[in-house]
Motif scaffolding. Structure first.
Motif, PDB file in Angstrom:
ATOM      1  N   ILE A  26       0.799  -1.084  -0.103  1.00 47.00           N
ATOM      2  CA  ILE A  26      -0.017  -0.134  -0.079  1.00 47.00           C
ATOM      3  C   ILE A  26       0.976   1.161  -0.045  1.00 47.00           C
ATOM      4  N   SER A  27       0.645   2.037  -0.801  1.00 46.50           N
ATOM      5  CA  SER A  27       1.548   3.287  -1.017  1.00 46.50           C
ATOM      6  C   SER A  27       1.469   4.347   0.216  1.00 46.50           C
ATOM      7  N   SER A  28       0.062   4.282   1.018  1.00 48.56           N
ATOM      8  CA  SER A  28       0.236   5.315   2.009  1.00 48.56           C
ATOM      9  C   SER A  28      -0.883   4.812   2.985  1.00 48.56           C
ATOM     10  N   PRO A  29      -0.628   4.563   4.321  1.00 48.67           N
ATOM     11  CA  PRO A  29      -1.712   4.201   5.248  1.00 48.67           C
ATOM     12  C   PRO A  29      -2.349   5.428   5.708  1.00 48.67           C
ATOM     13  N   ALA A  30      -2.331   6.850   5.343  1.00 51.22           N
ATOM     14  CA  ALA A  30      -2.919   7.956   5.796  1.00 51.22           C
ATOM     15  C   ALA A  30      -4.439   7.847   5.514  1.00 51.22           C
ATOM     16  N   ILE A 170       2.448   0.588  14.394  1.00 46.60           N
ATOM     17  CA  ILE A 170       3.261   1.660  14.130  1.00 46.60           C
ATOM     18  C   ILE A 170       3.927   2.528  15.305  1.00 46.60           C
ATOM     19  N   ASP A 171       3.069   2.725  16.488  1.00 40.47           N
ATOM     20  CA  ASP A 171       3.810   3.172  17.317  1.00 40.47           C
ATOM     21  C   ASP A 171       4.891   2.503  18.125  1.00 40.47           C
ATOM     22  N   TYR A 172       4.229   1.371  18.116  1.00 42.53           N
ATOM     23  CA  TYR A 172       5.558   0.099  18.745  1.00 42.53           C
ATOM     24  C   TYR A 172       6.744   0.516  18.093  1.00 42.53           C
ATOM     25  N   LEU A 173       6.709   0.419  16.645  1.00 42.58           N
ATOM     26  CA  LEU A 173       8.027   0.275  15.889  1.00 42.58           C
ATOM     27  C   LEU A 173       8.678   1.867  16.423  1.00 42.58           C
ATOM     28  N   GLY A 174       7.803   3.082  16.269  1.00 45.73           N
ATOM     29  CA  GLY A 174       8.137   4.451  16.546  1.00 45.73           C
ATOM     30  C   GLY A 174       9.006   4.378  17.880  1.00 45.73           C
ATOM     31  N   LYS A 175       8.391   3.905  18.951  1.00 43.37           N
ATOM     32  CA  LYS A 175       8.950   3.750  20.220  1.00 43.37           C
ATOM     33  C   LYS A 175      10.437   3.558  20.429  1.00 43.37           C
ATOM     34  N   VAL A 176      10.520   1.938  19.753  1.00 46.60           N
ATOM     35  CA  VAL A 176      11.626   1.325  19.894  1.00 46.60           C
ATOM     36  C   VAL A 176      12.580   2.020  18.752  1.00 46.60           C
ATOM     37  N   LEU A 177      12.388   2.596  17.953  1.00 42.57           N
ATOM     38  CA  LEU A 177      13.389   3.400  17.049  1.00 42.57           C
ATOM     39  C   LEU A 177      13.929   4.570  17.778  1.00 42.57           C
ATOM     40  N   ALA A 178      12.889   5.085  18.466  1.00 43.78           N
ATOM     41  CA  ALA A 178      13.026   6.320  19.464  1.00 43.78           C
ATOM     42  C   ALA A 178      14.239   6.091  20.400  1.00 43.78           C
ATOM     43  N   ALA A 357       1.670  10.628  18.905  1.00 44.53           N
ATOM     44  CA  ALA A 357       1.534  12.004  17.774  1.00 44.53           C
ATOM     45  C   ALA A 357       2.791  12.275  17.137  1.00 44.53           C
ATOM     46  N   GLU A 358       3.825  12.438  17.899  1.00 45.09           N
ATOM     47  CA  GLU A 358       5.323  12.730  17.046  1.00 45.09           C
ATOM     48  C   GLU A 358       5.814  11.648  16.330  1.00 45.09           C
ATOM     49  N   THR A 359       5.509  10.464  16.640  1.00 44.18           N
ATOM     50  CA  THR A 359       5.810   9.271  15.883  1.00 44.18           C
ATOM     51  C   THR A 359       5.049   9.393  14.555  1.00 44.18           C
ATOM     52  N   LEU A 360       3.771   9.602  14.708  1.00 46.96           N
ATOM     53  CA  LEU A 360       2.934   9.312  13.250  1.00 46.96           C
ATOM     54  C   LEU A 360       2.977  10.788  12.675  1.00 46.96           C
ATOM     55  N   GLY A 361       3.097  11.866  13.274  1.00 51.20           N
ATOM     56  CA  GLY A 361       3.393  13.307  12.578  1.00 51.20           C
ATOM     57  C   GLY A 361       4.676  13.183  11.721  1.00 51.20           C
ATOM     58  N   SER A 362       5.778  12.498  12.350  1.00 49.48           N
ATOM     59  CA  SER A 362       7.061  12.405  11.622  1.00 49.48           C
ATOM     60  C   SER A 362       6.804  11.914  10.112  1.00 49.48           C
ATOM     61  N   ILE A 363       5.902  11.180   9.860  1.00 55.23           N
ATOM     62  CA  ILE A 363       5.775  10.717   8.477  1.00 55.23           C
ATOM     63  C   ILE A 363       4.284  11.032   7.956  1.00 55.23           C
ATOM     64  N   ASN A 364       3.864  12.238   8.445  1.00 56.73           N
ATOM     65  CA  ASN A 364       2.514  12.980   7.993  1.00 56.73           C
ATOM     66  C   ASN A 364       1.298  11.951   8.031  1.00 56.73           C
ATOM     67  N   THR A 366      -0.483  12.066  11.003  1.00 54.45           N
ATOM     68  CA  THR A 366      -1.432  12.785  12.103  1.00 54.45           C
ATOM     69  C   THR A 366      -0.676  13.993  12.282  1.00 54.45           C
ATOM     70  N   SER A 367      -1.311  14.884  12.909  1.00 56.67           N
ATOM     71  CA  SER A 367      -1.026  16.244  13.366  1.00 56.67           C
ATOM     72  C   SER A 367       0.127  15.838  14.667  1.00 56.67           C
ATOM     73  N   THR A 368       1.162  16.702  14.517  1.00 52.41           N
ATOM     74  CA  THR A 368       2.330  16.358  15.558  1.00 52.41           C
ATOM     75  C   THR A 368       2.012  16.702  16.901  1.00 52.41           C
ATOM     76  N   LYS A 369       0.774  17.423  17.076  1.00 54.53           N
ATOM     77  CA  LYS A 369       0.341  17.656  18.519  1.00 54.53           C
ATOM     78  C   LYS A 369      -0.564  16.368  19.073  1.00 54.53           C
ATOM     79  N   ALA A 370      -0.340  16.364  20.253  1.00 55.11           N
ATOM     80  CA  ALA A 370      -1.292  15.410  20.785  1.00 55.11           C
ATOM     81  C   ALA A 370      -2.536  16.007  20.814  1.00 55.11           C
ATOM     82  N   ASN A 371      -3.601  15.263  20.191  1.00 55.55           N
ATOM     83  CA  ASN A 371      -4.826  15.859  19.946  1.00 55.55           C
ATOM     84  C   ASN A 371      -5.935  14.854  20.324  1.00 55.55           C
ATOM     85  N   LEU A 372      -5.537  13.977  21.375  1.00 54.40           N
ATOM     86  CA  LEU A 372      -6.829  12.951  21.841  1.00 54.40           C
ATOM     87  C   LEU A 372      -7.177  13.511  23.059  1.00 54.40           C
ATOM     88  N   GLU A 373      -8.363  13.432  23.512  1.00 59.70           N
ATOM     89  CA  GLU A 373      -8.703  13.642  24.767  1.00 59.70           C
ATOM     90  C   GLU A 373      -9.304  12.448  25.417  1.00 59.70           C
TER      91      GLU A 373
END
Length: 570
Positions: A26-30, A170-178, A357-364, A366-373
């Motif tokens: 898949i080209s993009s999961p956005a 995706i967040d699992y991978l992002g955290k491990v890489l970070a 949010a930072e992880t997902l935002g780095s590859i566009n 979602t927004s890089t801001k934490a936007n869940l309540e």
């Protein structure tokens, strides 16, 4: 499908047969690029559709509903006057379609999946996401599998990693890489449609030569690695493949949650509070039932059989349903209160939300801001009828077993087997490590200890070899030189202990509980100098910088999940 066990997975493995497949990527999961759906208002219904997924945490939801899809009047939820129709939906995009049309006002997924949808759903105030409940943490159900040559997360730089689009990893991978000092932009991502069981899954793609690593569910990980060892190349395994890291070690990354539409939340807050309270009661009762399964065989069999039928389409899939249960760490009332309300908890909702949010935002994505309540529940009211209202120990390490593993690794001399490592430095003759000087280092260790709660953290002290080398050059006897070596080893152990004690005291003052048994202290003395070994002795430092680099304490995060007697989750 979601994170299902071997019963379903291996039934379809024959299509793979350990050969390269023509996987369609898949080209993009956005989600905002993939969907353009109309938002509809929520109609009034007597029975509300509640999505569930094929995951151990949802066994508690089934139990709360009376072990059936339609709420039983005698069930925990039925006694509260609630009526739900459980619908298993493992394709997250389909959940979003139902959510936007309000066929169901709920989303069920990991916090990363929900966050991925926030950019799309928060555009309309009616569908804005409100996270109301945490089911579980994944404690073994998800894994990162790698091909030969990759020994640590930092070696993933530049590698190609495949994972499911819209999936839980995706967040699992992002955290491990970070934690390895990398980001998603430092690797090449390839997305596939399914999570497991088809030729459009990460497991299927992993057979292709251009894939270096894959994020998979644990049954697929075991198949690829010859039951969790090293792949032999026979059956479904890939030669040389191994599990680099699973959520048995990284047991505070993947959080499973329920989210609800904002308009539905405002109109039905009381009912939603009853649902959350019912799920908390169900988790507690289910855990007790599992403990008492030998004395309550009839109820236990009915519960697991019903869950097997609903989650795996076969009431006979008992062992696999029990496996689903074992892969999930239920958090219940105390875990929800800690997750959503404790400002000191390192893995709290707001912290994870920001990370994701930072992880997902780095590859566009979602927004890089934490936007869940999160829902603003009154947890004093939600504690009614709950037996365990305070947080219990998350687990304990067998210190004797840990010591044996650390000794074995030291004898082997393999410095590349740690997941993550970093060093702190001290000055000559320094024996104390005050928090004011090492606060940032201590914060980093606390984050790692909290995230990788199933891994050992070694605190390894090193000493300056210059004094020893000068004595040897001047012709000192072997006895004197041996005493200097032992003294350096003792001093390095003392310093490592001082760092450990200072770290735990710092965490305590910050109202953060660390498990002392997770930390193993080692004193290397002059055996492993930063600038290497020359023959049987440390190499002489040639500069002041090299001299100072030997005065260090090194933190290493070591995976021990293959050792069954080391860590016991509660």
């Amino acid at each position: 499908m979601f994170r299902i066990k071997a019963f379903i997975v291996f039934a379809t493995m024959a299509v793979f047969n350990n050969v390269a497949l023509g996987v369609n990527y898949i080209s993009s999961p956005a989600l905002d690029q993939a969907m353009s759906l109309k938002v509809l208002n929520c109609p009034t219904k007597s029975t509300i559709q509640l999505p569930i997924i094929t995951w151990g945490g949802d066994i508690a939801t089934i139990y709360a509903n009376g072990n059936q899809k339609e709420t039983s009047s005698s069930s925990i939820l039925g006694k509260k006057g609630l009526k739900f129709s459980l619908k298993r939906e493992d394709k997250f995009k389909k959940q979003i379609e139902s959510y936007m049309s309000c066929q169901s006002p709920f989303l069920r997924g990991t916090l990363g999946m929900v966050n991925m949808a926030s950019k799309l759903l928060n555009q309309d105030p009616r569908t804005k996401l409100r996270v109301i409940y945490q089911h579980t943490w994944s404690q073994g159900g998800d894994a990162l599998v790698v091909k030969p040559g990759i020994k640590s997360p930092r070696q993933l730089k530049g590698k190609t990693i495949v994972l499911q689009a819209y999936g839980p990893h995706i967040d699992y991978l992002g955290k491990v890489l970070a934690n390895a000092g990398l980001g998603l932009n430092d690797v090449k991502l390839k997305w596939v449609q399914d999570l497991t069981g088809t030729d459009e899954s990460p497991m299927a793609a992993f057979y292709n030569k251009d894939i270096d690593a894959a994020m998979v569910i644990i049954p697929d990980a075991l198949a690829l690695t010859s039951n969790g060892t090293v792949g032999t190349g026979s059956e479904d395994s890939v030669k040389g493949a191994k599990i680099l890291l699973s959520t048995k070690s990284a047991n505070r990354i993947v959080a499973d949650v329920y989210a609800v539409r904002e308009d539905f939340y405002k109109a039905n807050k009381g009912m939603l509070g009853d649902l959350v309270h019912g799920l908390m009661l169900a988790q507690e009762e289910l855990q007790q039932l599992v403990q008492d399964r030998n004395s309550k065989k009839s109820l236990y069999s009915a519960t697991i059989g019903s869950s097997a039928e609903i989650l795996l389409d076969s009431s006979k899939a008992i062992a696999d349903t029990e496996g689903l249960y074992a892969d999930a760490k239920f958090v219940g009332f105390p875990g929800n209160k800690q997750f959503f309300q404790d400002p000191h908890y390192p893995r709290r909702f707001s912290k994870l939300n920001s990370e994701i949010a930072e992880t997902l935002g780095s590859i566009n994505l979602t927004s890089t801001k934490a936007n869940l309540e999160a829902a603003d529940w009154d947890y004093d009211k939600l504690s009614k009828g709950i037996v365990q209202t305070s947080k219990a120990e998350s687990g304990k390490f067998n210190q004797e077993a840990v010591a044996k593993i650390v000794q074995k690794k030291n004898r082997q001399g393999n410095d590349d087997d740690s997941l993550f490592s970093f060093e702190v430095y001290f000055k000559p003759n320094q024996n104390t490590f005050v928090a004011s000087q090492y606060e940032e280092d201590f914060k980093r260790v606390i984050d790692l200890a909290s995230t990788y709660g199933g891994a050992i953290i070694t605190i390894e002290g090193h000493s300056d070899p210059l004094g020893y080398l000068k004595k040897k050059k001047n012709g000192s006897s072997k006895v004197v030189l041996q005493r200097i070596r032992q003294s350096a080893k003792n001093l390095s152990l003392t310093r490592a202990n001082a760092v450990r004690n200072s770290l735990i005291q710092y965490a305590s003052k910050k109202k953060i509980s660390l498990d002392p048994t997770q930390f193993a202290v080692v004193g290397h003395g002059i055996a492993k100098p930063a600038n290497g070994v020359c023959g049987s002795d440390p190499c002489a430092p040639k500069t002041k910088e090299q001299w100072l680099e030997n005065m260090r304490v090194e933190f290493k995060i070591i995976q021990v999940e293959a050792e069954e007697d080391v860590f016991s989750p509660i």
